[in-house]
Design a protein around this motif. Structure first.
Motif, PDB file in Angstrom:
ATOM      1  N   ILE A   2      28.119   0.833  10.311  1.00 55.42           N
ATOM      2  CA  ILE A   2      28.439   2.243  10.134  1.00 55.42           C
ATOM      3  C   ILE A   2      29.173   2.818  11.337  1.00 55.42           C
ATOM      4  O   ILE A   2      29.986   3.717  11.215  1.00 55.42           O
ATOM      5  CB  ILE A   2      27.175   3.057   9.808  1.00 55.42           C
ATOM      6  CG1 ILE A   2      27.552   4.468   9.411  1.00 55.42           C
ATOM      7  CG2 ILE A   2      26.213   3.066  10.964  1.00 55.42           C
ATOM      8  CD1 ILE A   2      26.404   5.275   8.845  1.00 55.42           C
ATOM      9  N   ARG A 104      28.762  11.257   8.324  1.00 62.86           N
ATOM     10  CA  ARG A 104      28.601   9.851   7.911  1.00 62.86           C
ATOM     11  C   ARG A 104      27.150   9.417   8.014  1.00 62.86           C
ATOM     12  O   ARG A 104      26.633   8.701   7.147  1.00 62.86           O
ATOM     13  CB  ARG A 104      29.481   8.929   8.766  1.00 62.86           C
ATOM     14  CG  ARG A 104      30.923   8.972   8.373  1.00 62.86           C
ATOM     15  CD  ARG A 104      31.686   7.801   8.956  1.00 62.86           C
ATOM     16  NE  ARG A 104      31.335   7.522  10.330  1.00 62.86           N
ATOM     17  CZ  ARG A 104      32.185   7.546  11.344  1.00 62.86           C
ATOM     18  NH1 ARG A 104      33.439   7.814  11.147  1.00 62.86           N
ATOM     19  NH2 ARG A 104      31.776   7.261  12.562  1.00 62.86           N
ATOM     20  N   ARG A 105      26.480   9.857   9.071  1.00 60.66           N
ATOM     21  CA  ARG A 105      25.060   9.523   9.257  1.00 60.66           C
ATOM     22  C   ARG A 105      24.223  10.107   8.129  1.00 60.66           C
ATOM     23  O   ARG A 105      23.387   9.429   7.539  1.00 60.66           O
ATOM     24  CB  ARG A 105      24.576  10.047  10.605  1.00 60.66           C
ATOM     25  CG  ARG A 105      23.133   9.759  10.888  1.00 60.66           C
ATOM     26  CD  ARG A 105      22.716  10.386  12.241  1.00 60.66           C
ATOM     27  NE  ARG A 105      21.311  10.334  12.420  1.00 60.66           N
ATOM     28  CZ  ARG A 105      20.441  11.180  11.893  1.00 60.66           C
ATOM     29  NH1 ARG A 105      20.849  12.176  11.148  1.00 60.66           N
ATOM     30  NH2 ARG A 105      19.150  11.046  12.096  1.00 60.66           N
ATOM     31  N   THR A 107      25.219  10.982   5.136  1.00 61.82           N
ATOM     32  CA  THR A 107      25.556  10.285   3.895  1.00 61.82           C
ATOM     33  C   THR A 107      24.845   8.937   3.831  1.00 61.82           C
ATOM     34  O   THR A 107      24.285   8.568   2.793  1.00 61.82           O
ATOM     35  CB  THR A 107      27.084  10.083   3.783  1.00 61.82           C
ATOM     36  OG1 THR A 107      27.710  11.373   3.764  1.00 61.82           O
ATOM     37  CG2 THR A 107      27.457   9.322   2.531  1.00 61.82           C
ATOM     38  N   ALA A 108      24.851   8.200   4.929  1.00 63.44           N
ATOM     39  CA  ALA A 108      24.180   6.895   4.964  1.00 63.44           C
ATOM     40  C   ALA A 108      22.682   7.053   4.720  1.00 63.44           C
ATOM     41  O   ALA A 108      22.080   6.266   3.977  1.00 63.44           O
ATOM     42  CB  ALA A 108      24.431   6.199   6.292  1.00 63.44           C
ATOM     43  N   ASP A 111      22.182   7.891   1.012  1.00 62.94           N
ATOM     44  CA  ASP A 111      22.393   6.693   0.196  1.00 62.94           C
ATOM     45  C   ASP A 111      21.219   5.730   0.309  1.00 62.94           C
ATOM     46  O   ASP A 111      20.777   5.143  -0.684  1.00 62.94           O
ATOM     47  CB  ASP A 111      23.687   5.983   0.602  1.00 62.94           C
ATOM     48  CG  ASP A 111      24.936   6.777   0.248  1.00 62.94           C
ATOM     49  OD1 ASP A 111      24.827   7.787  -0.483  1.00 62.94           O
ATOM     50  OD2 ASP A 111      26.027   6.390   0.732  1.00 62.94           O
ATOM     51  N   HIS A 112      20.703   5.585   1.524  1.00 59.89           N
ATOM     52  CA  HIS A 112      19.556   4.705   1.731  1.00 59.89           C
ATOM     53  C   HIS A 112      18.332   5.231   0.977  1.00 59.89           C
ATOM     54  O   HIS A 112      17.630   4.468   0.296  1.00 59.89           O
ATOM     55  CB  HIS A 112      19.247   4.569   3.218  1.00 59.89           C
ATOM     56  CG  HIS A 112      18.039   3.742   3.497  1.00 59.89           C
ATOM     57  ND1 HIS A 112      18.016   2.374   3.329  1.00 59.89           N
ATOM     58  CD2 HIS A 112      16.790   4.095   3.913  1.00 59.89           C
ATOM     59  CE1 HIS A 112      16.810   1.921   3.624  1.00 59.89           C
ATOM     60  NE2 HIS A 112      16.055   2.941   3.990  1.00 59.89           N
TER      61      HIS A 112
END
Length: 164
Positions: A2, A104-105, A107-108, A111-112
């Motif tokens: 990432i 981005r963090r 979103t990650a 998603d996780h």
């Protein structure tokens, strides 16, 4: 992965540069120049065997190159703004990158969490099929007779996950 070397360098320099004077930033640039040169030379002419736990020389060289680029950017920002010390909040480029990184963090993490929820639902469906619709308390999937839900882990494991 990432985070790229550039992402890590931007974040690191943004934190380390906070409150530094032009002179201190110049010293950091000089240090990064030397380290970047040393790591590139090490790639060209390896002097020692790489140990099992030693950092990857290419990754280390990329990291120092990214740090050098970011320290130079901070120095240029200070020169252009005429500020005597670096203030991350006044660095528009740095702030934009920090926002992008945080997006981005987030979103990650979303998603996780969604993936974990899907796996939990899939496990529950399999357990219901195997052990019948009354299922959760009836068999090994259900945690009956005082057993914890195996998909949720212990309280200590959940708390450790929350701290990450």
């Amino acid at each position: 992965m990432i985070w790229t070397s550039e992402d890590v360098a931007r974040d690191q320099v943004r934190r380390q540069a906070a409150g530094l004077t032009v002179r201190q930033v110049s010293t950091a640039v000089d240090t990064a120049v030397a380290r970047e040169r040393e790591t590139r030379e090490e790639l060209r002419y390896p002097t020692a065997a790489i140990g099992q736990f030693a950092p990857d020389p290419e990754e280390l060289a990329d990291r120092w190159a990214a740090l050098l680029t970011e320290w130079r950017r901070v120095a240029a920002h200070l020169a252009a703004s005429g500020a005597g010390a670096y203030d991350a909040e006044l660095d528009e480029t740095g702030c934009a990158w920090a926002r992008e990184r945080e997006e981005r963090r987030a979103t990650a993490l979303r998603d996780h969490a969604a993936g974990m929820e899907r796996r939990r639902e899939e496990r529950d469906e399999v357990c219901a099929e195997v052990w019948g619709r009354g299922g959760r308390a009836a068999g090994p999937c259900g945690g009956g007779a005082g057993r914890a839900d195996p998909g949720r882990g212990s309280g200590a494991a959940r708390r450790a996950g929350e701290r990450r």
